[in-house]
Design a protein around this motif. Structure first.
Motif, PDB file in Angstrom:
ATOM      1  N   ARG A 296      -7.754   5.822   6.714  1.00  0.00           N
ATOM      2  CA  ARG A 296      -8.144   4.695   5.848  1.00  0.00           C
ATOM      3  C   ARG A 296      -7.346   3.445   6.192  1.00  0.00           C
ATOM      4  NH1 ARG A 296      -6.222   3.372   0.504  1.00  0.00           N
ATOM      5  NH2 ARG A 296      -5.096   5.370   0.439  1.00  0.00           N
ATOM      6  N   PHE A 297      -6.038   3.604   6.391  1.00  0.00           N
ATOM      7  CA  PHE A 297      -5.193   2.448   6.693  1.00  0.00           C
ATOM      8  C   PHE A 297      -5.419   1.925   8.108  1.00  0.00           C
ATOM      9  CE2 PHE A 297      -2.080   4.229   3.370  1.00  0.00           C
ATOM     10  CZ  PHE A 297      -2.704   3.496   2.366  1.00  0.00           C
TER      11      PHE A 297
ATOM     12  N   SER B 129       1.444  -4.472  10.644  1.00  0.00           N
ATOM     13  CA  SER B 129       0.137  -4.580  10.004  1.00  0.00           C
ATOM     14  C   SER B 129      -0.530  -5.912  10.357  1.00  0.00           C
ATOM     15  CB  SER B 129       0.286  -4.460   8.488  1.00  0.00           C
ATOM     16  OG  SER B 129      -0.928  -4.745   7.830  1.00  0.00           O
TER      17      SER B 129
ATOM     18  N   GLU C 140       1.404  -6.986   4.407  1.00  0.00           N
ATOM     19  CA  GLU C 140       1.856  -5.664   3.993  1.00  0.00           C
ATOM     20  C   GLU C 140       3.368  -5.563   4.158  1.00  0.00           C
ATOM     21  OE1 GLU C 140       2.498  -2.318   2.523  1.00  0.00           O
ATOM     22  OE2 GLU C 140       0.386  -2.892   2.577  1.00  0.00           O
TER      23      GLU C 140
ATOM     24  N   ASP D 144      -5.379   9.257   4.373  1.00  0.00           N
ATOM     25  CA  ASP D 144      -4.748   7.953   4.172  1.00  0.00           C
ATOM     26  C   ASP D 144      -4.517   7.249   5.500  1.00  0.00           C
ATOM     27  OD1 ASP D 144      -4.640   8.110   1.396  1.00  0.00           O
ATOM     28  OD2 ASP D 144      -2.715   9.149   1.405  1.00  0.00           O
TER      29      ASP D 144
ATOM     30  N   ARG E 231      -8.452   1.856   9.462  1.00  0.00           N
ATOM     31  CA  ARG E 231      -9.669   1.056   9.262  1.00  0.00           C
ATOM     32  C   ARG E 231      -9.338  -0.280   8.615  1.00  0.00           C
ATOM     33  NH1 ARG E 231     -11.760   6.092   7.516  1.00  0.00           N
ATOM     34  NH2 ARG E 231     -11.536   5.423   5.340  1.00  0.00           N
ATOM     35  N   GLU E 232      -8.341  -0.289   7.734  1.00  0.00           N
ATOM     36  CA  GLU E 232      -7.950  -1.528   7.055  1.00  0.00           C
ATOM     37  C   GLU E 232      -7.014  -2.383   7.902  1.00  0.00           C
ATOM     38  OE1 GLU E 232      -6.275  -0.390   3.320  1.00  0.00           O
ATOM     39  OE2 GLU E 232      -8.141   0.479   2.557  1.00  0.00           O
ATOM     40  N   LYS E 233      -6.723  -1.920   9.142  1.00  0.00           N
ATOM     41  CA  LYS E 233      -5.863  -2.633  10.095  1.00  0.00           C
ATOM     42  C   LYS E 233      -4.424  -2.763   9.603  1.00  0.00           C
ATOM     43  CE  LYS E 233      -9.733  -5.254  12.040  1.00  0.00           C
ATOM     44  NZ  LYS E 233      -9.842  -4.331  13.192  1.00  0.00           N
ATOM     45  N   VAL E 234      -4.011  -1.786   8.816  1.00  0.00           N
ATOM     46  CA  VAL E 234      -2.614  -1.727   8.368  1.00  0.00           C
ATOM     47  C   VAL E 234      -1.800  -0.879   9.344  1.00  0.00           C
ATOM     48  CG1 VAL E 234      -1.073  -0.976   6.515  1.00  0.00           C
ATOM     49  CG2 VAL E 234      -3.269  -2.023   5.962  1.00  0.00           C
TER      50      VAL E 234
ATOM     51  N   VAL F 291      -2.705  -7.277   8.406  1.00  0.00           N
ATOM     52  CA  VAL F 291      -2.937  -7.928   7.115  1.00  0.00           C
ATOM     53  C   VAL F 291      -1.623  -7.906   6.341  1.00  0.00           C
ATOM     54  CG1 VAL F 291      -5.384  -7.331   7.039  1.00  0.00           C
ATOM     55  CG2 VAL F 291      -3.695  -5.727   6.131  1.00  0.00           C
TER      56      VAL F 291
ATOM     57  N   ARG G 241       0.835  -1.196   0.000  1.00  0.00           N
ATOM     58  CA  ARG G 241       0.000   0.000   0.000  1.00  0.00           C
ATOM     59  C   ARG G 241       0.872   1.250   0.000  1.00  0.00           C
ATOM     60  NH1 ARG G 241      -2.140  -4.026   2.767  1.00  0.00           N
ATOM     61  NH2 ARG G 241      -4.362  -4.489   2.647  1.00  0.00           N
TER      62      ARG G 241
END
Length: 414
Positions: free
Chosen positions: A296-297, A276, A280, A293, A299-302, A278, A167
């Motif tokens: 957003r990241f 992360s 990454e 950003d 929320r994406e668990k990054v 997930v 990402r």
């Protein structure tokens, strides 16, 4: 038929308004852009004595100094060329760097045209060899499905690039030299003074220049001041081989991210790990990110939320690895100013005169060094010399200390 006619007329009006708005965008005159990149860095070794820290800095010189440092990068571009470009940033007293910082336009040196010399192609192209192991996630144990193996011997260059890619934030293009515009920056060839450790950006700022309008004034608050340094309160290794680490909260941070890298000399493998949850690699996240950003990241668990203050590198990730390095990112707020502000009414004309962007980050790094190795040097006190005689170094100490210092030299670049 009447209804159909009304629909067609409405659609035509919408199209006309859109066309007019697009035309207004195209004819809007260009205006100056100014970027202020604010960074705090902290290169540290937990448990390292002041004596040893000073010795490491001495080996590395200025670029390898340990401890918190503050840096600034100022980049300005104006939409016209002038014969003698001059610009300066008037700063608040709390910055403790004088009255202003000069924004110097780099001199373009003319070079004579050199015809391209075509070399002979090598008869045989040797494909680069690399094997990388990618891990991710905080926890005592490695999760199922890990590691992801990237082996250049078994994949094409395109597949290799895709495997490494991860990402990245919204693409941001800072001011730079280009035709028809005038560019100036700091630090530069004429002024590159260090930023004081207690400098503050809070207060009134102003830009002046031969290629700028006269009204570029703005203020910065505490959220856009230098961020607190990343400080690891604990880094240790458990009996199982996991590496739990803790950090102190960075008050103005909006998100965190951690990554670590090491190399196994026996197998030739390079190991990457990220915090992360997930898969990454993290290569595209170790720099400034916009607040959008960051959220957003998260929320994406990054990325990790700022409520987190600890993480654990799973056991076995850096087994048999010498010189692994932990890196940590604390992302800060961003300020985007446009003068005058965009009107709420889309029909109202808008002609911006200038824009200012302030972006912030705080980074920290530390080698993953076991406690007994960290203390081996600091616990030994050099005996005082008798009658001014010079002490001889013991070979056994050289071997122990040398291994650690050699590792530090490799990791910190000195």
């Amino acid at each position: 038929m009447r209804m159909l006619s009304k629909i067609v007329m409405s659609a035509g009006l919408v199209s006309l308004v859109s066309t007019m708005a697009l035309a207004a965008e195209k004819t809007r005159p260009p205006y100056p852009h100014y970027w202020i990149s604010v960074a705090t860095t902290n290169q540290s070794i937990p448990g390292m004595s002041e004596e040893m820290s000073g010795m490491a800095s001495m080996f590395g010189g200025r670029g390898a100094a340990f401890g918190p440092r503050r840096t600034l990068q100022l980049q300005l571009e104006g939409p016209r060329e002038v014969a003698e470009p001059k610009a300066e940033h008037l700063i608040p007293p709390g910055q403790k760097m004088g009255d202003s910082l000069p924004l110097i336009t780099p001199k373009q040196e003319k070079t004579e045209y050199q015809p391209e010399q075509r070399g002979e192609r090598p008869e045989k192209y040797e494909k680069p060899k690399a094997r990388m192991l990618i891990y991710w996630g905080c926890g005592e144990n490695v999760a199922k499905g890990q590691p992801r193996v990237i082996d250049t011997a078994k994949m094409s260059a395109m597949d290799f690039g895709k495997a490494l890619s991860g990402r990245s934030g919204t693409r941001q293009i800072p001011p730079s030299p280009h035709k028809g515009w005038t560019y100036g920056d700091w630090p530069n060839s004429e002024d590159r003074k260090d930023v004081p450790k207690d400098a503050s950006l809070v207060g009134e700022h102003q830009l002046k220049g031969s290629y700028l309008p006269d009204n570029i004034r703005f203020s910065l608050d505490q959220k856009r001041d230098f961020m607190a340094p990343v400080s690891f309160s604990a880094i240790s290794k458990t009996a199982s081989g996991a590496w739990p680490f803790k950090w102190q909260q960075v008050p103005t941070a909006i998100g965190y991210f951690a990554t670590a890298m090491g190399h196994n000399q026996k197998t030739g493998e390079t190991i990457f790990w990220s915090s992360s949850e997930v898969p990454e690699t993290g290569f595209g996240l170790m720099d400034y990110l916009t607040p959008h950003d960051v959220q957003r990241f998260i929320r994406e668990k990054v990325l990790m939320p700022t409520s987190r203050t600890s993480c654990t590198i799973p056991a076995g990730v850096f087994k048999d690895v010498d010189g692994a390095m932990l890196q940590f990112m604390a992302y800060g707020e961003e300020l985007n100013l446009v003068h005058p502000p965009k009107p709420k009414d889309p029909k109202q004309p808008w002609n911006p005169q200038w824009s200012v962007k302030v972006r912030l980050k705080s980074t920290g790094s530390s080698p993953l060094v076991e406690a007994e190795e960290r203390g081996s040097r600091s616990s030994k006190k050099r005996p005082a010399a008798d009658d001014g005689a010079e002490q001889e170094q013991q070979p056994s100490d050289n071997k122990k200390g040398g291994g650690m210092m050699d590792g530090l030299k490799g990791m910190f670049g000195f």
